[in-house]
Design a protein around this motif. Sequence first.
Motif, PDB file in Angstrom:
ATOM      1  N   TYR A   1       0.811  -1.227   0.000  1.00 27.43           N
ATOM      2  CA  TYR A   1       0.000   0.000   0.000  1.00 27.43           C
ATOM      3  C   TYR A   1       0.845   1.278   0.000  1.00 27.43           C
ATOM      4  O   TYR A   1       0.333   2.364   0.244  1.00 27.43           O
ATOM      5  N   LYS A   2       2.132   1.158  -0.280  1.00 24.69           N
ATOM      6  CA  LYS A   2       2.973   2.350  -0.316  1.00 24.69           C
ATOM      7  C   LYS A   2       2.569   3.271  -1.452  1.00 24.69           C
ATOM      8  O   LYS A   2       2.629   4.499  -1.324  1.00 24.69           O
ATOM      9  N   CYS A   3       2.138   2.693  -2.572  1.00 18.73           N
ATOM     10  CA  CYS A   3       1.730   3.523  -3.712  1.00 18.73           C
ATOM     11  C   CYS A   3       0.505   4.368  -3.365  1.00 18.73           C
ATOM     12  O   CYS A   3       0.394   5.522  -3.786  1.00 18.73           O
ATOM     13  N   ILE A   4      -0.407   3.789  -2.585  1.00 17.96           N
ATOM     14  CA  ILE A   4      -1.588   4.560  -2.171  1.00 17.96           C
ATOM     15  C   ILE A   4      -1.160   5.683  -1.236  1.00 17.96           C
ATOM     16  O   ILE A   4      -1.603   6.827  -1.364  1.00 17.96           O
ATOM     17  N   ARG A   5      -0.297   5.340  -0.296  1.00 19.72           N
ATOM     18  CA  ARG A   5       0.157   6.318   0.686  1.00 19.72           C
ATOM     19  C   ARG A   5       0.843   7.500   0.006  1.00 19.72           C
ATOM     20  O   ARG A   5       0.714   8.650   0.439  1.00 19.72           O
ATOM     21  N   GLU A   6       1.597   7.231  -1.061  1.00 19.17           N
ATOM     22  CA  GLU A   6       2.399   8.263  -1.704  1.00 19.17           C
ATOM     23  C   GLU A   6       1.700   8.950  -2.882  1.00 19.17           C
ATOM     24  O   GLU A   6       2.106  10.025  -3.297  1.00 19.17           O
ATOM     25  N   CYS A   7       0.663   8.329  -3.437  1.00 20.83           N
ATOM     26  CA  CYS A   7       0.001   8.897  -4.612  1.00 20.83           C
ATOM     27  C   CYS A   7      -0.738  10.184  -4.243  1.00 20.83           C
ATOM     28  O   CYS A   7      -1.587  10.179  -3.343  1.00 20.83           O
ATOM     29  N   PRO A   8      -0.455  11.296  -4.904  1.00 22.84           N
ATOM     30  CA  PRO A   8      -1.093  12.566  -4.539  1.00 22.84           C
ATOM     31  C   PRO A   8      -2.592  12.607  -4.848  1.00 22.84           C
ATOM     32  O   PRO A   8      -3.316  13.413  -4.266  1.00 22.84           O
ATOM     33  N   THR A   9      -3.051  11.759  -5.748  1.00 18.53           N
ATOM     34  CA  THR A   9      -4.475  11.764  -6.100  1.00 18.53           C
ATOM     35  C   THR A   9      -5.181  10.461  -5.727  1.00 18.53           C
ATOM     36  O   THR A   9      -6.346  10.292  -6.051  1.00 18.53           O
ATOM     37  N   LYS A  10      -4.480   9.545  -5.038  1.00 17.74           N
ATOM     38  CA  LYS A  10      -5.038   8.241  -4.644  1.00 17.74           C
ATOM     39  C   LYS A  10      -5.634   7.522  -5.863  1.00 17.74           C
ATOM     40  O   LYS A  10      -6.713   6.941  -5.790  1.00 17.74           O
ATOM     41  N   ALA A  11      -4.890   7.557  -6.965  1.00 17.39           N
ATOM     42  CA  ALA A  11      -5.366   6.950  -8.214  1.00 17.39           C
ATOM     43  C   ALA A  11      -4.989   5.473  -8.275  1.00 17.39           C
ATOM     44  O   ALA A  11      -4.455   4.987  -9.264  1.00 17.39           O
ATOM     45  N   ILE A  12      -5.254   4.768  -7.190  1.00 17.30           N
ATOM     46  CA  ILE A  12      -4.886   3.357  -7.067  1.00 17.30           C
ATOM     47  C   ILE A  12      -6.111   2.563  -6.621  1.00 17.30           C
ATOM     48  O   ILE A  12      -6.834   2.975  -5.712  1.00 17.30           O
TER      49      ILE A  12
ATOM     50  N   ASN B   1     -16.354  13.762  -7.753  1.00 17.85           N
ATOM     51  CA  ASN B   1     -16.184  13.753  -6.298  1.00 17.85           C
ATOM     52  C   ASN B   1     -17.417  13.097  -5.682  1.00 17.85           C
ATOM     53  O   ASN B   1     -18.398  13.758  -5.349  1.00 17.85           O
ATOM     54  N   GLU B   2     -17.348  11.783  -5.569  1.00 22.98           N
ATOM     55  CA  GLU B   2     -18.512  11.034  -5.082  1.00 22.98           C
ATOM     56  C   GLU B   2     -18.777  11.330  -3.611  1.00 22.98           C
ATOM     57  O   GLU B   2     -17.868  11.247  -2.781  1.00 22.98           O
ATOM     58  N   GLN B   3     -20.017  11.640  -3.329  1.00 25.60           N
ATOM     59  CA  GLN B   3     -20.425  11.925  -1.961  1.00 25.60           C
ATOM     60  C   GLN B   3     -21.287  10.781  -1.430  1.00 25.60           C
ATOM     61  O   GLN B   3     -22.124  10.243  -2.141  1.00 25.60           O
ATOM     62  N   PHE B   4     -21.062  10.411  -0.185  1.00 26.24           N
ATOM     63  CA  PHE B   4     -21.836   9.342   0.438  1.00 26.24           C
ATOM     64  C   PHE B   4     -22.495   9.858   1.708  1.00 26.24           C
ATOM     65  O   PHE B   4     -21.973  10.754   2.380  1.00 26.24           O
ATOM     66  N   LYS B   5     -23.628   9.273   2.013  1.00 28.51           N
ATOM     67  CA  LYS B   5     -24.354   9.671   3.216  1.00 28.51           C
ATOM     68  C   LYS B   5     -23.602   9.204   4.459  1.00 28.51           C
ATOM     69  O   LYS B   5     -22.813   8.267   4.416  1.00 28.51           O
ATOM     70  N   ALA B   6     -23.901   9.888   5.559  1.00 25.22           N
ATOM     71  CA  ALA B   6     -23.229   9.558   6.819  1.00 25.22           C
ATOM     72  C   ALA B   6     -23.459   8.103   7.209  1.00 25.22           C
ATOM     73  O   ALA B   6     -22.558   7.437   7.738  1.00 25.22           O
ATOM     74  N   GLU B   7     -24.672   7.595   6.926  1.00 21.46           N
ATOM     75  CA  GLU B   7     -24.970   6.200   7.273  1.00 21.46           C
ATOM     76  C   GLU B   7     -24.131   5.227   6.462  1.00 21.46           C
ATOM     77  O   GLU B   7     -23.723   4.174   6.960  1.00 21.46           O
ATOM     78  N   GLN B   8     -23.859   5.576   5.196  1.00 24.88           N
ATOM     79  CA  GLN B   8     -23.028   4.709   4.360  1.00 24.88           C
ATOM     80  C   GLN B   8     -21.584   4.673   4.870  1.00 24.88           C
ATOM     81  O   GLN B   8     -20.959   3.612   4.918  1.00 24.88           O
TER      82      GLN B   8
ATOM     83  N   ALA C   1     -10.926  -0.051  -2.645  1.00 25.89           N
ATOM     84  CA  ALA C   1     -10.184  -0.625  -1.522  1.00 25.89           C
ATOM     85  C   ALA C   1     -10.890  -1.878  -1.024  1.00 25.89           C
ATOM     86  O   ALA C   1     -12.052  -2.139  -1.357  1.00 25.89           O
ATOM     87  N   GLU C   2     -10.178  -2.653  -0.196  1.00 24.09           N
ATOM     88  CA  GLU C   2     -10.708  -3.882   0.391  1.00 24.09           C
ATOM     89  C   GLU C   2     -10.526  -3.831   1.901  1.00 24.09           C
ATOM     90  O   GLU C   2      -9.579  -3.210   2.402  1.00 24.09           O
ATOM     91  N   THR C   3     -11.421  -4.484   2.623  1.00 25.17           N
ATOM     92  CA  THR C   3     -11.359  -4.460   4.092  1.00 25.17           C
ATOM     93  C   THR C   3     -10.045  -5.032   4.608  1.00 25.17           C
ATOM     94  O   THR C   3      -9.560  -4.625   5.660  1.00 25.17           O
TER      95      THR C   3
ATOM     96  N   ARG D   1     -11.797   7.431   7.653  1.00 24.18           N
ATOM     97  CA  ARG D   1     -12.957   7.860   6.865  1.00 24.18           C
ATOM     98  C   ARG D   1     -12.611   7.947   5.377  1.00 24.18           C
ATOM     99  O   ARG D   1     -13.442   7.647   4.527  1.00 24.18           O
ATOM    100  N   ASP D   2     -11.389   8.358   5.078  1.00 18.98           N
ATOM    101  CA  ASP D   2     -10.939   8.320   3.676  1.00 18.98           C
ATOM    102  C   ASP D   2     -10.937   6.881   3.170  1.00 18.98           C
ATOM    103  O   ASP D   2     -11.315   6.611   2.026  1.00 18.98           O
ATOM    104  N   PHE D   3     -10.490   5.971   4.026  1.00 18.64           N
ATOM    105  CA  PHE D   3     -10.479   4.555   3.660  1.00 18.64           C
ATOM    106  C   PHE D   3     -11.898   4.039   3.461  1.00 18.64           C
ATOM    107  O   PHE D   3     -12.185   3.287   2.517  1.00 18.64           O
ATOM    108  N   ALA D   4     -12.811   4.448   4.333  1.00 24.05           N
ATOM    109  CA  ALA D   4     -14.210   4.043   4.202  1.00 24.05           C
ATOM    110  C   ALA D   4     -14.785   4.541   2.874  1.00 24.05           C
ATOM    111  O   ALA D   4     -15.537   3.832   2.198  1.00 24.05           O
ATOM    112  N   HIS D   5     -14.421   5.757   2.499  1.00 21.51           N
ATOM    113  CA  HIS D   5     -14.873   6.314   1.209  1.00 21.51           C
ATOM    114  C   HIS D   5     -14.345   5.461   0.060  1.00 21.51           C
ATOM    115  O   HIS D   5     -15.075   5.170  -0.900  1.00 21.51           O
TER     116      HIS D   5
END
Length: 572
Positions: free
Chosen positions: A17-28, A352-359, A398-400, A387-391
């Motif tokens: 997951y280093k690529c995710i950590r370092e990617c400025p746009t999380k394009a992974i 920019n996908e938005q999700f409800k608080a319950e989701q 992403a996977e659990t 919360r970013d991970f949950a998004h």
Amino acid sequence: MHLKPIYTETNDCKDCYKCIRECPTKAIKVSDNRASVIDSHCIYCGHCVAICPSDAKKVRDGISRAKQLIKEKKQVYVSLAPAYVAEYGTSPHSVIEALTSLGFKGVSETALGAQEVSKQISQYLKVRQTGTYISSACPVVVELIRKYYPQHTMAITPYMSPMLTHARMLKQWYGDDIGIVFIGPCIGKKSEADDSDLVDVSLTFKELNDWLATENISLSTTQTDNKPDFKPHQAREGVIYPLDGGMVETIKRENNSGESTFISFTGQNMVRNVLDNLEEFGKDKPLFLELLACETGCLNGPGMSESNNIAGKHLNIRQCYTCRSESTGDVIKESHTFNIERDFFNIESVPNEQFKAEQIKEALHSIGKNSVADELNCSGCGYDTCRDFAHALLTGNAETAMCVSYMRMVAHHKATILLQKIPSGVVIIDDNCKVVEMNASFARLLGTETELCYEANPGMRGAEMNKLCSFAKLFKTALLTGKEYYNLPAVENEQNLQLSIFNIQKHKLVTGIIQSAQQPEFRKEIVEKRTREVIKKNMETVQKIAFLLGENASFTDSLLNSILDSQKQENA
């Protein structure tokens, strides 16, 4: 359909997951524990390629396409980025000769296109009263704005980059049927070339070096008696473009009236900070921003063979700039003005996908985050916050299993369940001869008093072994010697027991398994072996949690099932 400029060799990906950590746009996107680039989100900065510890992130090779182009076209010219001075030194002759040896008709400096861009932007700014204007030279910045800051797309100056401008100039000089190969320090230029009909292939300096090595062409040994030069002539001020502020310096040579303000910024963090606050600027007079994605400018691009000695590279370019500026040769000015206008609206921005608080709450629950206190924000998954991970989970990127704390909890729970399910008594002892973990069967075999203590304190963590049983000295011996013992006789509460002790960490942690000698139906060797494997595997997981989480969860699950199946067969 061409392979995208950056891709993943999935078999080499080690789910760190280093690529995710370092990617400025999380394009992974992570799927089946393998990370892949989301092309529609990628800005082709190449940072993931540079930092991938297993070299799973790759840059598309353009050498074969360049070779094919040379075979198909009668004349193929090189557009050589001015950063070549940082890569190969201030003398261009050996580079030109080496490129000619590869089959190119001629070599021309991209800096000629840079000069044309600066000239037209200078004229463009002279007729502006206010507003903020961003250079189109850096393809990574342009991609960033188009995909993530679409509201600022209008601020990009409506002109081609120096690469595309130079390509248009070459076609006008030598004909539309020529082939053009750009060579420079930038991975993003591959995507820019893909989207145009002016440049056929884009190579990095690293690729050029590999190509030269394959053909056994050495720049240091090539003969330069004839001193071949650039076509159709050398550039002058454009050679400074790779430096932070280089473009601004060339524009100000023709626009130094003070009617416009010029500022340069490099590095993605700084660039994003500027874009986040862009609305505040350019209200009094025109503001031109030279934004470069690579820190210190193009001389530090991902396509350079080395990323060190930045000062030396900078000095080389400065020296080249000074020599060209002070040259006594005739200054060649292009009398013709090339049409290099373009727009930047032919691309979809990243939604920019938005999700409800319950989701979001439900996604957090799926990784064991049931309260704000559970949200560690440890970044083990690669995302800054839980919360970013949950998004990312909700978008399917992403996977659990990427959550370190969640998988540690799952591994611990599975190991605990396994210990409780095994009919044999199992205990783990530390180097102080204190209990780390104990199952109910072990407590029951030690007698009623210990069993009651276990009910009050499940696991008996911290209990002193010499107070629980009469054979504690056997554990002390195993810890001191580092040896393992099998089927040792022991007596406790008038019960004949068999005890096996093996190491988890020599002299640090040992595991004991006891069984009543009156229970011959248990296949002790199977239970011992498999229990040993599970506990050892679980300990490795705790030590190397970032690397072995998914593998360990699967291992524990399959091993637990096999043990239970063997017990069912034995009892049948």
